[in-house]
Write a protein that holds these residues in place. Structure first.
Motif, short mmCIF file in Angstrom:
data_model
loop_
_atom_site.label_atom_id
_atom_site.label_comp_id
_atom_site.label_asym_id
_atom_site.label_seq_id
_atom_site.Cartn_x
_atom_site.Cartn_y
_atom_site.Cartn_z
N LYS A 45 0.83 -1.20 0.00
CA LYS A 45 0.00 0.00 0.00
C LYS A 45 0.86 1.25 0.00
CE LYS A 45 -3.89 2.31 1.85
NZ LYS A 45 -4.00 3.30 0.89
N ASP A 46 1.91 1.27 0.78
CA ASP A 46 2.80 2.44 0.83
C ASP A 46 3.44 2.70 -0.52
OD1 ASP A 46 2.18 2.83 3.48
OD2 ASP A 46 3.97 1.81 4.25
N THR A 47 3.82 1.63 -1.21
CA THR A 47 4.43 1.78 -2.53
C THR A 47 3.43 2.37 -3.52
OG1 THR A 47 5.85 -0.12 -2.07
CG2 THR A 47 5.63 0.54 -4.37
N ILE A 48 2.21 1.89 -3.46
CA ILE A 48 1.16 2.40 -4.35
C ILE A 48 0.90 3.87 -4.07
CG2 ILE A 48 -1.30 2.24 -4.94
CD1 ILE A 48 -1.01 -0.80 -4.55
N ASP A 49 0.83 4.23 -2.78
CA ASP A 49 0.61 5.64 -2.41
C ASP A 49 1.75 6.52 -2.90
OD1 ASP A 49 -1.81 5.02 -1.23
OD2 ASP A 49 -1.00 4.98 0.82
N ALA A 50 2.98 6.03 -2.78
CA ALA A 50 4.15 6.80 -3.23
C ALA A 50 4.11 6.99 -4.75
CB ALA A 50 5.44 6.11 -2.81
N LEU A 51 3.77 5.93 -5.47
CA LEU A 51 3.67 6.03 -6.93
C LEU A 51 2.53 6.97 -7.34
CD1 LEU A 51 4.27 2.32 -8.00
CD2 LEU A 51 5.77 4.28 -8.43
N ASP A 52 1.43 6.91 -6.61
CA ASP A 52 0.30 7.79 -6.90
C ASP A 52 0.69 9.25 -6.70
OD1 ASP A 52 -2.44 8.29 -7.60
OD2 ASP A 52 -2.83 8.67 -5.47
N ALA A 53 1.39 9.55 -5.63
CA ALA A 53 1.84 10.92 -5.36
C ALA A 53 2.82 11.38 -6.43
CB ALA A 53 2.47 11.01 -3.98
N LYS A 54 3.73 10.50 -6.83
CA LYS A 54 4.71 10.85 -7.87
C LYS A 54 4.01 11.09 -9.21
CE LYS A 54 9.15 9.34 -9.66
NZ LYS A 54 10.19 8.31 -9.60
N SER A 55 3.06 10.24 -9.54
CA SER A 55 2.30 10.39 -10.78
C SER A 55 1.50 11.69 -10.77
CB SER A 55 1.37 9.19 -10.95
OG SER A 55 0.52 9.38 -12.04
N ARG A 56 0.88 11.98 -9.65
CA ARG A 56 0.09 13.23 -9.52
C ARG A 56 1.00 14.44 -9.69
NH1 ARG A 56 -4.74 15.05 -8.07
NH2 ARG A 56 -4.89 16.90 -6.77
N SER A 57 2.17 14.40 -9.11
CA SER A 57 3.11 15.51 -9.21
C SER A 57 3.55 15.72 -10.66
CB SER A 57 4.33 15.24 -8.32
OG SER A 57 5.28 16.26 -8.48
N LYS A 58 3.85 14.63 -11.36
CA LYS A 58 4.26 14.74 -12.76
C LYS A 58 3.11 15.25 -13.63
CE LYS A 58 8.07 11.51 -12.80
NZ LYS A 58 8.80 10.55 -13.58
N SER A 59 1.91 14.79 -13.34
CA SER A 59 0.73 15.26 -14.09
C SER A 59 0.53 16.76 -13.86
CB SER A 59 -0.53 14.51 -13.65
OG SER A 59 -0.43 13.14 -13.98
N LEU A 60 0.70 17.20 -12.64
CA LEU A 60 0.57 18.62 -12.33
C LEU A 60 1.56 19.44 -13.14
CD1 LEU A 60 -0.54 20.99 -10.66
CD2 LEU A 60 1.13 20.40 -8.91
N HIS A 61 2.80 18.98 -13.21
CA HIS A 61 3.83 19.70 -13.97
C HIS A 61 3.48 19.74 -15.46
CE1 HIS A 61 5.91 19.54 -10.23
NE2 HIS A 61 7.02 20.04 -10.72
N LEU A 62 2.94 18.65 -15.99
CA LEU A 62 2.54 18.63 -17.40
C LEU A 62 1.39 19.60 -17.68
CD1 LEU A 62 2.70 14.81 -18.22
CD2 LEU A 62 4.13 16.62 -19.18
N ILE A 63 0.41 19.62 -16.78
CA ILE A 63 -0.72 20.54 -16.96
C ILE A 63 -0.25 21.99 -16.89
CG2 ILE A 63 -2.90 21.32 -15.95
CD1 ILE A 63 -3.38 18.40 -15.09
N GLN A 64 0.63 22.27 -15.94
CA GLN A 64 1.17 23.63 -15.82
C GLN A 64 1.94 24.02 -17.08
OE1 GLN A 64 3.37 23.00 -12.19
NE2 GLN A 64 1.80 24.02 -10.94
N ALA A 65 2.75 23.11 -17.59
CA ALA A 65 3.53 23.39 -18.80
C ALA A 65 2.60 23.61 -20.00
CB ALA A 65 4.51 22.25 -19.08
N LEU A 66 1.56 22.80 -20.10
CA LEU A 66 0.60 22.96 -21.19
C LEU A 66 -0.08 24.32 -21.12
CD1 LEU A 66 -0.99 21.89 -23.60
CD2 LEU A 66 -2.56 20.79 -21.97
N GLN A 67 -0.51 24.72 -19.93
CA GLN A 67 -1.18 26.02 -19.81
C GLN A 67 -0.21 27.15 -20.16
OE1 GLN A 67 -4.15 26.88 -16.88
NE2 GLN A 67 -3.16 28.82 -16.38
#
Length: 167
Positions: free
Chosen positions: A1-23
């Motif tokens: 579960k901890d690994t999944i949560d860490a991957l989810d947070a990392k994925s969310r962070s990368k998605s945020l950066h992509l959305i910011q770059a797109l805007q």
């Protein structure tokens, strides 16, 4: 579960950066239809990500009144969707706060036809809030929410449309 949560947070962070770059890339485009449509579409991306403040900021960069109307309607409708989720979770205070934000977006819509459609959805959201209040036994809240829905229903007219919450 901890690994999944860490991957989810990392994925969310990368998605945020992509959305910011797109805007940012869209904002750098020359003024015009493509830029405005791109910013309008960013509203949906930000609300899907759960960042309603960033969605409102994207709206603020749009300079065409009709495209801004569409973006504000999208923002208001995203709040209405959030209201339904909050009611289902029993978060009535959150639903009322989200409704206030949805109404702010509706009030800013310059196009009367778009505004009427968005106002209708906001009025319907009060009915959803009333259903949640009914489930929790908040009879005064039910009366208040239905009265607000009815009050909002009265002015929902535009040159080409008439909406009725109670139909």
């Amino acid at each position: 579960k901890d690994t999944i949560d860490a991957l989810d947070a990392k994925s969310r962070s990368k998605s945020l950066h992509l959305i910011q770059a797109l805007q940012e890339a869209i904002r750098q485009m020359p003024d015009g239809e493509n830029r405005n449509y791109g910013l309008r579409d960013m509203v949906g991306r930000w609300t899907a990500f759960g960042d309603f403040v960033a969605a409102q900021q994207a709206v603020d960069f749009i300079n065409d009144p009709n495209t801004k109307s569409d973006a504000l309607e999208n923002l208001a409708n995203a709040y209405v969707q959030l209201i339904h989720e909050q009611v289902d979770a029993g978060d009535m205070a959150g639903a009322r706060n989200s409704h206030a934000e949805a109404q702010k977006a509706v009030d800013l819509i310059p196009n009367p036809n778009t505004k009427a459609a968005a106002q209708y959805e906001a009025a319907c959201a009060w009915i959803g809030i009333a259903k949640g209040q009914l489930k929790s036994g908040d009879w005064n809240g039910v009366r208040e929410s239905l009265a607000k829905a009815q009050t909002l229903d009265e002015p929902i007219e535009s040159p080409g449309s008439r909406y009725n919450v109670w139909a």
